[in-house]
Write a protein that holds these residues in place. Structure first.
Motif, PDB file in Angstrom:
ATOM      1  N   PHE A 227       0.813  -1.208   0.000  1.00  0.00           N
ATOM      2  CA  PHE A 227       0.000   0.000   0.000  1.00  0.00           C
ATOM      3  C   PHE A 227       0.850   1.263   0.000  1.00  0.00           C
ATOM      4  N   GLY A 228       2.143   1.123  -0.289  1.00  0.00           N
ATOM      5  CA  GLY A 228       2.999   2.295  -0.356  1.00  0.00           C
ATOM      6  C   GLY A 228       3.662   2.671   0.938  1.00  0.00           C
ATOM      7  N   GLY A 229       3.689   1.786   1.915  1.00  0.00           N
ATOM      8  CA  GLY A 229       4.338   2.075   3.182  1.00  0.00           C
ATOM      9  C   GLY A 229       3.359   2.111   4.340  1.00  0.00           C
ATOM     10  N   GLU A 230       3.899   2.184   5.550  1.00  0.00           N
ATOM     11  CA  GLU A 230       3.071   2.137   6.752  1.00  0.00           C
ATOM     12  C   GLU A 230       2.174   3.370   6.859  1.00  0.00           C
ATOM     13  N   ILE A 231       2.738   4.559   6.599  1.00  0.00           N
ATOM     14  CA  ILE A 231       1.944   5.781   6.713  1.00  0.00           C
ATOM     15  C   ILE A 231       0.810   5.785   5.686  1.00  0.00           C
ATOM     16  N   ALA A 232       1.104   5.367   4.457  1.00  0.00           N
ATOM     17  CA  ALA A 232       0.068   5.341   3.423  1.00  0.00           C
ATOM     18  C   ALA A 232      -1.030   4.344   3.764  1.00  0.00           C
ATOM     19  N   LEU A 233      -0.648   3.197   4.312  1.00  0.00           N
ATOM     20  CA  LEU A 233      -1.660   2.204   4.706  1.00  0.00           C
ATOM     21  C   LEU A 233      -2.557   2.763   5.807  1.00  0.00           C
ATOM     22  N   MET A 234      -1.948   3.411   6.799  1.00  0.00           N
ATOM     23  CA  MET A 234      -2.748   3.953   7.898  1.00  0.00           C
ATOM     24  C   MET A 234      -3.671   5.055   7.400  1.00  0.00           C
ATOM     25  N   GLU A 235      -3.179   5.925   6.545  1.00  0.00           N
ATOM     26  CA  GLU A 235      -4.019   7.006   6.040  1.00  0.00           C
ATOM     27  C   GLU A 235      -5.165   6.472   5.189  1.00  0.00           C
ATOM     28  N   ASP A 236      -4.929   5.406   4.441  1.00  0.00           N
ATOM     29  CA  ASP A 236      -6.015   4.822   3.642  1.00  0.00           C
ATOM     30  C   ASP A 236      -7.081   4.224   4.546  1.00  0.00           C
ATOM     31  N   ALA A 237      -6.669   3.528   5.626  1.00  0.00           N
ATOM     32  CA  ALA A 237      -7.643   2.947   6.548  1.00  0.00           C
ATOM     33  C   ALA A 237      -8.451   4.036   7.247  1.00  0.00           C
ATOM     34  N   VAL A 238      -7.775   5.120   7.664  1.00  0.00           N
ATOM     35  CA  VAL A 238      -8.484   6.213   8.333  1.00  0.00           C
ATOM     36  C   VAL A 238      -9.456   6.877   7.376  1.00  0.00           C
TER      37      VAL A 238
END
Length: 502
Positions: free
Chosen positions: A100-111
């Motif tokens: 998903f493009g990294g940890e920050i990108a994954l978290m932002e997509d989930a949020v």
């Protein structure tokens, strides 16, 4: 990391529950807490302070169901998704973040997906599940690293019982760093070993594996869409392709699937699971799709695409050996009982696995436990019913064709207290006994009583029984028993009708 909702004219909201006959606030949103309301406050006082307060009754079961549905939707990111009651989710994204493009990108997509459903959410990243949980629930000032941020957290981040947390505060320990600075032996002696364990978990000095909601299946295949699909038929067609691929993999393993789980992920974060089960291992795509079609027609919550499906997933959590089969020379079924198994699968899929039952024999001498009604879709090993001895091929059956559950109480007259029945009254009718056979004594399960496996009410159900096969003046044959023995277990044993013969 805090992600607020866009500005909306929504009044403050609170959930209430009855505590000792009074309605009190249980859960509040941030707007209500900013106005001075707090959990435990009486509803009347809260309304006097905030007249525009919206109030709803607490529904713990609905909250748990909603949280589990969100957890199923989070499975798009990682199979290690767990529920953190009462209002949290834990995701172990090790080895998944790069997709998903990294940890920050994954978290932002989930949020972002949760925000689209008007859900206020705080998310955080951590080296351990406990650290991520604490940083999300107790946000604070920016810190140079994770360890420093954790040590700034309040002692509530340790998730200790209320009395232990209060003891730490009374001792002047208000942050995790202050607790960590004390000698561990002192902490354990004064606040218990659980305080030391919680500190080690939060600081990453001890491991606590995540317990995922779904166990990783044997086979899992995903079908992502480039754009959200608004037609259910297109998503079902994608599921058919996944079923064909799964059957190919099962064939390579010489296995057949017993359970198939399909999940339709919506773009707004929700997931619609569909699960089917078979009584025998199968790897026939048309047969599996027929079961999914039955499931789609029978579910109460229809398969609504909403803003569109962005992925379909098929998992085979249970697979068993299935050898290649060969058709008969004259044609016909490849395996005996295949048609019956297909019928059972269809009925269980439409009506529910616990609605279609089969009787299975049990090796026990207790009459009412001689068979169990189990879901017909569950395969069991071959078992044979007890047959009469070969030297008496025409002997009457020793067990009736019908058992009463529970046995029905009767009033009996006997020539001697512990003798056979002479006359009995059942269902307000008097029955004269003309013939009888017995007694057949059935003793209780003494090994369970000795080991303490049976409680006192259960022990009363399994006293010694003396069974008689009797025939009354009208030719009706019944199975009756005396529950207990005179002078030992009961001073006045009771009599019951337990079954009817043909």
């Amino acid at each position: 990391m805090w992600r607020p909702l866009p500005d909306q004219q929504v009044p403050p909201t609170a959930f209430v529950e009855k505590v000792r006959g009074a309605m009190r606030l249980c859960t509040l949103d941030s707007d209500a807490m900013a106005l001075g309301l707090a959990p435990g406050m009486a509803l009347a006082d809260a309304r006097a302070q905030v007249p525009e307060l919206r109030v709803f009754d607490v529904d713990a079961h609905a909250d748990q169901d909603w949280l589990e549905r969100l957890c199923d939707g989070a499975a798009r990111y990682t199979p290690m998704a767990a529920v953190d009651p009462p209002d949290g989710l834990m995701l172990d994204i090790s080895g998944c973040a790069h997709l998903f493009g990294g940890e920050i990108a994954l978290m932002e997509d989930a949020v972002a997906r949760l925000l689209r459903r008007d859900i206020r959410v705080r998310a955080a990243l951590g080296n351990t599940a406990e650290a991520a949980h604490a940083l999300a629930r107790f946000p604070g000032r920016p810190a140079p690293d994770e360890d420093a941020a954790i040590r700034r957290l309040p002692v509530a981040a340790l998730r200790l019982p209320p009395d232990s947390e209060a003891s730490l505060r009374r001792a002047g320990l208000k942050t995790v760093g202050e607790v960590a600075a004390r000698p561990l032996s002192t902490l354990a002696a004064r606040f218990g070993a659980e305080a030391v364990d919680a500190l080690h978990l939060l600081l990453g000095q001890a491991a606590h594996p995540l317990n995922p909601r779904r166990v990783a299946p044997a086979i899992q295949i995903d079908h992502p869409f480039a754009e959200p699909v608004a037609r259910t038929e297109y998503a079902v067609a994608a599921l058919e392709q996944l079923v064909a691929q799964a059957c190919v993999q099962l064939g390579e393993r010489a296995q057949g699937g017993r359970r198939f789980h399909a999940t339709f992920f919506r773009s707004d974060g929700l997931a619609f699971p569909l699960r089917v089960e078979t009584s025998l291992p199968v790897r026939d795509p048309p047969a599996i799709m027929r079961l999914f079609a039955e499931r789609m027609e029978s579910v109460s919550d229809p398969l609504d695409p909403g803003f569109g499906f962005d992925m379909v997933r098929l998992a085979v959590p249970r697979a068993e050996p299935l050898a290649a089969s060969q058709l008969a020379l004259e044609g016909g079924a490849a395996k005996e009982g295949a048609d019956v198994a297909a019928l059972l699968d269809a009925l269980a899929t439409r009506a529910g696995r616990n609605r279609v039952l089969r009787l299975a024999p049990v090796d026990t001498h207790i009459p009412e436990q001689g068979q169990l009604a189990l879901p017909a879709i569950e395969s069991r090993g071959p078992a044979q019913w007890q047959a009469p001895p070969s030297e008496y091929p025409h002997a009457p059956p020793t067990r009736p064709i019908h058992l009463f559950d529970p046995p029905q109480r009767i009033d009996v007259m006997a020539q001697v207290p512990d003798g056979p029945p002479h006359r009995f009254r059942w269902r307000r009718a008097l029955h004269e006994v003309t013939r009888f056979e017995g007694p057949e004594r059935i003793a209780p399960q003494w090994w369970k009583i000795a080991d303490g496996q049976l409680e006192k009410p259960e022990q009363d159900r399994f006293l010694t029984r003396d069974y008689y096969r009797v025939e009354d003046a009208r030719g009706r044959r019944l199975w009756i028993f005396r529950h207990g023995l005179y002078g030992t277990e009961r001073s006045n044993p009771a009599w019951y009708v337990h079954g009817l013969f043909a």
